[in-house]
Design a protein around this motif. Sequence first.
Motif, PDB file in Angstrom:
ATOM      1  N   HIS A  58       0.676  -1.167  -0.129  1.00 26.93           N
ATOM      2  CA  HIS A  58       0.098   0.045   0.102  1.00 26.93           C
ATOM      3  C   HIS A  58       0.939   1.378   0.068  1.00 26.93           C
ATOM      4  O   HIS A  58       1.568   1.617   1.001  1.00 26.93           O
ATOM      5  CB  HIS A  58      -0.935  -0.005   1.300  1.00 26.93           C
ATOM      6  N   ILE A  59       1.054   1.861  -1.260  1.00 23.24           N
ATOM      7  CA  ILE A  59       1.656   3.234  -1.230  1.00 23.24           C
ATOM      8  C   ILE A  59       0.781   4.177  -1.388  1.00 23.24           C
ATOM      9  O   ILE A  59      -0.225   4.246  -2.510  1.00 23.24           O
ATOM     10  CB  ILE A  59       2.697   2.948  -2.440  1.00 23.24           C
ATOM     11  N   PHE A  60       0.718   5.454  -0.593  1.00 25.09           N
ATOM     12  CA  PHE A  60      -0.251   6.456  -0.785  1.00 25.09           C
ATOM     13  C   PHE A  60       0.354   7.302  -1.854  1.00 25.09           C
ATOM     14  O   PHE A  60       1.490   7.672  -1.708  1.00 25.09           O
ATOM     15  CB  PHE A  60      -0.519   6.962   0.580  1.00 25.09           C
ATOM     16  N   HIS A  61      -0.566   7.613  -2.613  1.00 30.27           N
ATOM     17  CA  HIS A  61      -0.254   8.712  -3.756  1.00 30.27           C
ATOM     18  C   HIS A  61      -1.838   9.250  -4.136  1.00 30.27           C
ATOM     19  O   HIS A  61      -2.802   8.888  -4.235  1.00 30.27           O
ATOM     20  CB  HIS A  61       0.181   8.160  -5.106  1.00 30.27           C
ATOM     21  N   THR A  62      -1.658  10.727  -4.365  1.00 34.35           N
ATOM     22  CA  THR A  62      -2.670  11.506  -4.396  1.00 34.35           C
ATOM     23  C   THR A  62      -2.410  12.953  -5.478  1.00 34.35           C
ATOM     24  O   THR A  62      -1.362  13.351  -5.249  1.00 34.35           O
ATOM     25  CB  THR A  62      -3.483  11.771  -3.361  1.00 34.35           C
ATOM     26  N   SER A  63      -3.171  13.209  -6.081  1.00 33.25           N
ATOM     27  CA  SER A  63      -3.189  14.564  -6.661  1.00 33.25           C
ATOM     28  C   SER A  63      -4.130  15.449  -6.033  1.00 33.25           C
ATOM     29  O   SER A  63      -4.043  16.655  -6.461  1.00 33.25           O
ATOM     30  CB  SER A  63      -3.532  14.617  -8.327  1.00 33.25           C
ATOM     31  N   ASN A  64      -4.882  14.942  -4.892  1.00 38.23           N
ATOM     32  CA  ASN A  64      -5.796  15.908  -4.320  1.00 38.23           C
ATOM     33  C   ASN A  64      -5.157  16.556  -3.199  1.00 38.23           C
ATOM     34  O   ASN A  64      -4.955  15.526  -1.971  1.00 38.23           O
ATOM     35  CB  ASN A  64      -7.006  15.041  -3.889  1.00 38.23           C
ATOM     36  N   LYS A  65      -4.472  17.764  -3.014  1.00 40.61           N
ATOM     37  CA  LYS A  65      -4.068  18.314  -1.791  1.00 40.61           C
ATOM     38  C   LYS A  65      -4.819  18.227  -0.479  1.00 40.61           C
ATOM     39  O   LYS A  65      -4.379  18.090   0.590  1.00 40.61           O
ATOM     40  CB  LYS A  65      -3.934  19.968  -2.056  1.00 40.61           C
ATOM     41  N   LYS A  66      -6.100  18.236  -0.696  1.00 39.46           N
ATOM     42  CA  LYS A  66      -7.178  18.222   0.444  1.00 39.46           C
ATOM     43  C   LYS A  66      -6.883  16.849   1.098  1.00 39.46           C
ATOM     44  O   LYS A  66      -6.956  16.712   2.540  1.00 39.46           O
ATOM     45  CB  LYS A  66      -8.522  18.403   0.210  1.00 39.46           C
ATOM     46  N   VAL A  67      -7.018  15.613   0.308  1.00 42.53           N
ATOM     47  CA  VAL A  67      -6.745  14.430   0.628  1.00 42.53           C
ATOM     48  C   VAL A  67      -5.478  14.144   1.399  1.00 42.53           C
ATOM     49  O   VAL A  67      -5.073  13.784   2.427  1.00 42.53           O
ATOM     50  CB  VAL A  67      -6.932  13.321  -0.107  1.00 42.53           C
ATOM     51  N   TRP A  68      -4.343  14.828   0.654  1.00 47.12           N
ATOM     52  CA  TRP A  68      -3.008  14.849   1.128  1.00 47.12           C
ATOM     53  C   TRP A  68      -2.649  15.361   2.840  1.00 47.12           C
ATOM     54  O   TRP A  68      -2.244  14.901   3.562  1.00 47.12           O
ATOM     55  CB  TRP A  68      -1.992  15.360   0.362  1.00 47.12           C
ATOM     56  N   GLN A  69      -3.333  16.646   2.747  1.00 42.53           N
ATOM     57  CA  GLN A  69      -3.398  17.310   4.149  1.00 42.53           C
ATOM     58  C   GLN A  69      -4.188  16.323   5.132  1.00 42.53           C
ATOM     59  O   GLN A  69      -3.808  16.549   6.233  1.00 42.53           O
ATOM     60  CB  GLN A  69      -3.990  18.551   3.770  1.00 42.53           C
ATOM     61  N   PHE A  70      -5.162  15.910   4.844  1.00 38.83           N
ATOM     62  CA  PHE A  70      -6.007  15.082   5.887  1.00 38.83           C
ATOM     63  C   PHE A  70      -5.306  13.853   6.318  1.00 38.83           C
ATOM     64  O   PHE A  70      -5.190  13.661   7.580  1.00 38.83           O
ATOM     65  CB  PHE A  70      -7.198  14.556   5.114  1.00 38.83           C
ATOM     66  N   VAL A  71      -4.477  13.011   5.412  1.00 40.32           N
ATOM     67  CA  VAL A  71      -3.775  12.084   5.966  1.00 40.32           C
ATOM     68  C   VAL A  71      -2.718  12.353   6.772  1.00 40.32           C
ATOM     69  O   VAL A  71      -2.031  11.791   7.779  1.00 40.32           O
ATOM     70  CB  VAL A  71      -3.491  11.060   4.699  1.00 40.32           C
ATOM     71  N   ASN A  72      -1.987  13.569   6.396  1.00 42.03           N
ATOM     72  CA  ASN A  72      -0.738  14.017   7.073  1.00 42.03           C
ATOM     73  C   ASN A  72      -1.288  14.752   8.460  1.00 42.03           C
ATOM     74  O   ASN A  72      -0.121  15.026   9.292  1.00 42.03           O
ATOM     75  CB  ASN A  72      -0.022  15.175   6.166  1.00 42.03           C
ATOM     76  N   ASN A  73      -2.252  15.089   8.387  1.00 39.38           N
ATOM     77  CA  ASN A  73      -2.911  15.476   9.864  1.00 39.38           C
ATOM     78  C   ASN A  73      -2.894  14.156  10.942  1.00 39.38           C
ATOM     79  O   ASN A  73      -3.091  14.368  12.145  1.00 39.38           O
ATOM     80  CB  ASN A  73      -4.220  16.277   9.868  1.00 39.38           C
ATOM     81  N   LEU A  74      -3.134  13.194  10.369  1.00 39.22           N
ATOM     82  CA  LEU A  74      -3.086  11.879  11.045  1.00 39.22           C
ATOM     83  C   LEU A  74      -1.735  11.266  11.313  1.00 39.22           C
ATOM     84  O   LEU A  74      -1.664  10.547  12.294  1.00 39.22           O
ATOM     85  CB  LEU A  74      -4.094  10.964  10.407  1.00 39.22           C
ATOM     86  N   ALA A  75      -0.841  11.289  10.355  1.00 42.13           N
ATOM     87  CA  ALA A  75       0.413  10.510  10.586  1.00 42.13           C
ATOM     88  C   ALA A  75       1.488  11.457   9.885  1.00 42.13           C
ATOM     89  O   ALA A  75       1.155  11.988   9.048  1.00 42.13           O
ATOM     90  CB  ALA A  75       0.142   9.120  10.084  1.00 42.13           C
ATOM     91  N   GLU A  76       2.783  11.087  10.433  1.00 40.89           N
ATOM     92  CA  GLU A  76       3.929  11.754   9.444  1.00 40.89           C
ATOM     93  C   GLU A  76       4.037  10.862   8.479  1.00 40.89           C
ATOM     94  O   GLU A  76       4.471   9.635   8.755  1.00 40.89           O
ATOM     95  CB  GLU A  76       5.065  11.958  10.341  1.00 40.89           C
ATOM     96  N   PHE A  77       4.426  11.242   7.253  1.00 42.71           N
ATOM     97  CA  PHE A  77       4.624  10.402   6.079  1.00 42.71           C
ATOM     98  C   PHE A  77       6.058  10.475   5.680  1.00 42.71           C
ATOM     99  O   PHE A  77       6.856  11.540   5.577  1.00 42.71           O
ATOM    100  CB  PHE A  77       3.918  11.003   4.873  1.00 42.71           C
ATOM    101  N   ASN A  78       6.505   9.404   5.158  1.00 47.51           N
ATOM    102  CA  ASN A  78       8.105   9.654   4.575  1.00 47.51           C
ATOM    103  C   ASN A  78       7.989  10.101   3.194  1.00 47.51           C
ATOM    104  O   ASN A  78       6.987  10.212   2.618  1.00 47.51           O
ATOM    105  CB  ASN A  78       8.767   8.388   4.604  1.00 47.51           C
ATOM    106  N   ARG A  79       8.974   9.905   2.459  1.00 48.42           N
ATOM    107  CA  ARG A  79       9.300  10.529   1.202  1.00 48.42           C
ATOM    108  C   ARG A  79       9.028   9.349   0.103  1.00 48.42           C
ATOM    109  O   ARG A  79       9.806   9.319  -1.127  1.00 48.42           O
ATOM    110  CB  ARG A  79      10.535  11.198   0.821  1.00 48.42           C
ATOM    111  N   PHE A  80       8.669   8.145   0.536  1.00 49.79           N
ATOM    112  CA  PHE A  80       8.827   6.913  -0.480  1.00 49.79           C
ATOM    113  C   PHE A  80       8.179   7.120  -1.812  1.00 49.79           C
ATOM    114  O   PHE A  80       7.281   7.737  -2.041  1.00 49.79           O
ATOM    115  CB  PHE A  80       8.085   5.834   0.127  1.00 49.79           C
TER     116      PHE A  80
END
Length: 373
Positions: A58-80
């Motif tokens: 499961h590799i998270f990827h999106t073009s939706n900035k709102k979705v990206w901000q949502f998940v980053n408010n829940l956890a710290e993501f690496n640069r994979f």
Amino acid sequence: MKKYDYVIVGGGLFGGVMAWYARQNGKTCLVIEKRKQLGGNIYCENMEGIPVHRYGAHIFHTSNKKVWQFVNNLAEFNRFTNCPVANYRGEMYNMPFNMNTFSKMWGVSTPEEARAKIDAQRAGITGEPANLEEQAISLVGTDIYEKLIKGYTEKQWGRDCRDLPSFIIKRLPVRYTYDNNYFNDPYQGIPIGGYNVITEKLFEGCDVMLETDYLADRDRFNAMGGRVIYTGTIDAYFGYCYGKLEYRSLRFEDDIYDTDNFQGVAVVNHTAREVPYTRTIEHKHFDCTVDYRTNPKTVVTREYPVAWEAGMEPYYPVNDEKNQSLYQRYAELGKKEDKVLFGGRLAEYRYYDMDKVIESAMEKAEEEFGNLE
């Protein structure tokens, strides 16, 4: 009997996002999950100190900035960044199909040479492609099809490519650049330490019943909530009254090796038909913020596609015309269920990437609770 505003059937990503927004709006939630743990297919298991993606990569990827901000408010993501490779009988090719792939396959060095090779091989298909094989060749030519698509696809779907409909492959990514980044999305990564921290945040404050089958005691659970959010298979909800939808499933086998680095990359696609598995996943490469070279062991998971049967996990909907027609009949029944909201990959009979699950849940949450800002 305790009462809740929402009974959420399924502890996966769709149910979790709905639970999070419900709790943000002061609602009470009961979560009913058939598995032993929450998280659905993003659940991670610690093995040898390594977060293992229990139900596939499961590799998270999106073009939706709102979705990206949502998940980053829940956890710290690496640069994979996902840069898988394909193994065809010991020949290693970069994916997606790009100049590194073409250079290895044909010895070409320029985009013009690569285009000429592909165009010449595509010319054999004239008119509308009659099946998946013809569709794939019309897009990328015979060499790439034979080595990197045919065997993998036949294993994935359990049938010959000439017996699969052409619409399964609407397009194939072909890049005339030396770029191994699999996804075009600007936002990519994996939560540091795995996805469980996201699951914990999403369901925080909810009451949870694990190893519980909602459909086995539906009336009792319905009586406990003012509204039901159902994320299970939609045909099961309606007692298979029109027949069963078809799926493909997966089987996973783990091996622990006494080495710090088994395959040099997180994901290898095995494209030869005679190799029974489609992918090998070396999980320590997912978390590039940790120097796992200090860990002398590594966990590798082999992924085997299998025919789905009742009681197995349904992973991939068989999106042919017959199943889509059947799903539409169930979807019409779902519209008549005023108390029930259907959502997620199983209830909507769709293969969703994680960001699309979150987008869908956000849309439904906005309908339920109003503006999410």
